[in-house]
Design an enzyme around this catalytic site. Structure first.
Site, short mmCIF file in Angstrom:
data_model
loop_
_atom_site.label_atom_id
_atom_site.label_comp_id
_atom_site.label_asym_id
_atom_site.label_seq_id
_atom_site.Cartn_x
_atom_site.Cartn_y
_atom_site.Cartn_z
N GLU A 162 -64.96 -17.86 87.12
CA GLU A 162 -65.87 -18.10 88.31
C GLU A 162 -65.08 -18.46 89.57
O GLU A 162 -64.12 -19.42 89.38
CB GLU A 162 -66.68 -19.08 87.77
CG GLU A 162 -67.79 -19.50 89.06
CD GLU A 162 -68.80 -20.74 88.57
OE1 GLU A 162 -69.23 -20.93 87.55
OE2 GLU A 162 -69.19 -21.37 89.56
N LYS A 188 -73.19 -29.06 84.38
CA LYS A 188 -72.85 -27.74 84.21
C LYS A 188 -71.50 -27.66 85.04
O LYS A 188 -70.46 -27.31 84.85
CB LYS A 188 -73.80 -26.76 84.61
CG LYS A 188 -73.17 -25.13 84.40
CD LYS A 188 -72.40 -24.80 85.74
CE LYS A 188 -71.98 -23.41 85.39
NZ LYS A 188 -71.27 -22.83 86.53
N ASP A 199 -61.39 -25.80 71.70
CA ASP A 199 -62.52 -25.53 71.33
C ASP A 199 -63.65 -25.84 72.55
O ASP A 199 -64.15 -26.80 72.48
CB ASP A 199 -63.11 -26.23 69.76
CG ASP A 199 -64.61 -25.48 69.49
OD1 ASP A 199 -65.41 -25.03 70.18
OD2 ASP A 199 -64.45 -25.72 68.16
N HIS A 205 -68.59 -20.02 98.49
CA HIS A 205 -68.96 -19.12 97.42
C HIS A 205 -68.86 -17.44 97.92
O HIS A 205 -68.09 -16.67 97.47
CB HIS A 205 -70.15 -19.17 96.79
CG HIS A 205 -70.13 -20.12 95.78
ND1 HIS A 205 -70.90 -20.31 94.57
CD2 HIS A 205 -69.17 -21.17 95.54
CE1 HIS A 205 -70.75 -21.21 93.84
NE2 HIS A 205 -69.45 -21.87 94.50
C1 MEV Z 1 -71.53 -24.06 90.12
O1 MEV Z 1 -70.74 -23.12 88.83
C2 MEV Z 1 -71.60 -25.56 89.95
C3 MEV Z 1 -72.58 -26.28 90.92
O2 MEV Z 1 -74.01 -25.65 90.72
C4 MEV Z 1 -72.43 -27.75 90.29
C5 MEV Z 1 -73.69 -28.57 90.98
O3 MEV Z 1 -74.56 -28.18 91.41
O4 MEV Z 1 -73.53 -29.74 90.91
C6 MEV Z 1 -72.20 -26.10 92.11
#
Ligand code: MEV
Length: 455
Positions: A102, A280, A296, A393
């Site tokens: 990513e 995430k 892992d 991004h």
């Molecule tokens: C993208 O991979 C991760 C984010 O969405 C995390 C977040 O929203 O805190 C930017």
């Protein structure tokens, strides 16, 4: 008509899946073939184009490595390795290798990590590397349960041999805990200090070794024996303190940014759907470090998300507070990353990652991972409550588009810039940007060749 309908001649193959050679069977002894032959058959059946061949299966040495690591291997998937740094964790600088597909993650970790490092860096705390494996027993009476509780010394003796090396390294068996589950099943937990290892093999070996003993002691029957990936005894905390002056972003001043970051974290603690994405983002860094070091990744993710849900609701792993002219951030999560054992010491790419990290102990690796997760989260929240994340991004997406359009080497960056300047992010726009860049370059070379001066 959909692609699928167009090809609905009895099969539901999607037209986007390629030509009619795209069928391939692994039945009939395929897995027993040498890896070179498996790959050859795959390539010939699928008609793999040269670029895919080169990138996924042309190196005999890497194929051999794949073959000893997983079953029925037919190739490998090269994942980019980036470095975030330099980040100060407990007073020591470290460069952090990250393996992932990513864009933005390495840049975000570097940005936040170095900003925080200019202001004291991260401090961390942890507990010993205790991991648990359970032996599940059924039909255990109350007396049987008491026998299990009293069996610690016998278990220790039984484990002396399988844990000999772990004992020599200062780890080993640390006790037994008994829990009765709602349906009456007894879970007997073996607590083992796995030192610098994640410890999966040691834990499962130990649990299977004492399974018959515990079944006999309990008077019941053993159902199964397995480690838990929850790693709730192996919890790391990382913190930072960032003065308002270092929180400012764009036109937003530091105090306001700090307030917004704290607010964003509060939203995650109130809204589960946001908390999932919040966590995430934290795992973007931690899982990439886990992958780079051949730890892992699934265990790391499972433990973190289970911990986030430990009180029933699903919550963010971070906390923020604004106090005395500064933003205070912290993260707490279980981490069972090993710096030895398993694929960690075996895979050459993992050995490289450990070298980049300066050969850390598991304790240090966990501390770095916790700091990284916090840095990643701070970067994400700062972007989200500031300019938003899409601008950054899309800049990185433009680089991929430029590459996909055919730009190579020194062409990629200027073509990506053209795509970004035009704010058109698609294949056609990328092809046009490349073409206009090449034309311009050709014209310039023409000028130089004819000796003309543009001054
Ligand atoms: C993208 O991979 C991760 C984010 O969405 C995390 C977040 O929203 O805190 C930017």
């Amino acid at each position: 008509m959909s692609h699928t309908e167009k090809y609905s001649n009895g099969s539901s193959r999607d037209a986007t899946q390629g030509n009619s050679r795209d069928s391939f069977s692994v039945r009939g002894g395929f897995r027993r073939l040498p890896i070179g032959e498996r790959r050859r058959r795959l390539s010939s059946a699928l008609g793999i184009p040269p670029e895919e061949e080169r990138v996924t299966g042309s190196d005999a040495e890497v194929l051999q490595l794949a073959d000893v690591m997983v079953e029925t291997a037919v190739g490998y998937v090269p994942v980019p390795l980036g470095i975030a740094g330099e980040i100060i964790v407990d007073g020591e600088p470290v460069n952090v290798p990250l393996a992932l597909e990513e864009p933005s993650v390495v840049a975000a970790a570097s940005y936040a990590g170095t900003t925080i490092s200019r202001h004291g860096g991260f401090t961390t705390e942890t507990s010993p590397a205790i991991m648990r494996a359970h032996v599940y027993l059924e039909d255990v009476t109350t007396e049987g349960e008491a026998e299990l509780r009293a069996a610690e010394e016998e278990v220790r003796r039984e484990l002396a041999e399988p844990l000999e090396r772990m004992n020599a390294r200062g780890g080993g068996f640390r006790g037994i805990e008994i829990e009765r589950l709602d349906d009456g099943t007894v879970a007997a937990a073996l607590l083992i200090d796995t030192c610098d290892a994640m410890g999966a093999n040691v834990l499962n070996t130990a649990a299977e070794r004492v399974k018959p003993l515990l079944a006999a002691k309990s008077g019941g029957r053993a159902v199964m024996a397995i480690l838990t990936n929850a790693a709730t005894d192996r919890v790391f905390t990382a913190r930072f303190r960032l003065p308002f002056s270092a929180c400012a972003r764009g036109s937003v001043d530091g105090a306001e940014m700090a307030r917004r970051v704290e607010k964003a974290n509060r939203i995650a603690s109130l809204h589960k759907e946001r908390a999932v994405t919040h966590n995430k983002g934290i795992m973007n860094g931690i899982t990439s470090l886990a992958l780079a070091t051949a730890n892992d990744t699934r265990a790391t993710e499972a433990a973190a998300h289970a911990y986030a849900a430990r009180n029933g609701g699903y919550r963010p792993l971070t906390t923020y507070r604004v106090e005395n002219g500064a933003l205070h951030g912290s993260i707490t999560l279980p981490l069972s990353l090993g710096s030895v054992g398993g694929a960690v010491g075996f895979h050459p790419a993992a050995r490289l990652a450990l070298r980049i990290l300066g050969h850390p102990s598991a304790r240090r690796l966990g501390a770095i991972a916790a700091a990284l997760g916090l840095a990643q989260n701070f970067a994400a929240l700062s972007a989200l409550v500031g300019e938003g994340i899409q601008k950054g991004h899309m800049r990185l997406h433009a680089i991929r588009l430029a590459y996909a359009a055919g730009a190579r080497g020194g062409e990629i960056s200027p073509v990506a810039k053209r795509i970004t300047d035009n704010e058109r992010y698609n294949k056609d726009a990328a092809a046009q940007a490349l073409e206009s860049y090449r034309n311009e370059q050709a014209t310039e070379r023409g000028f130089e060749g004819s000796g003309s001066s543009r001054h």
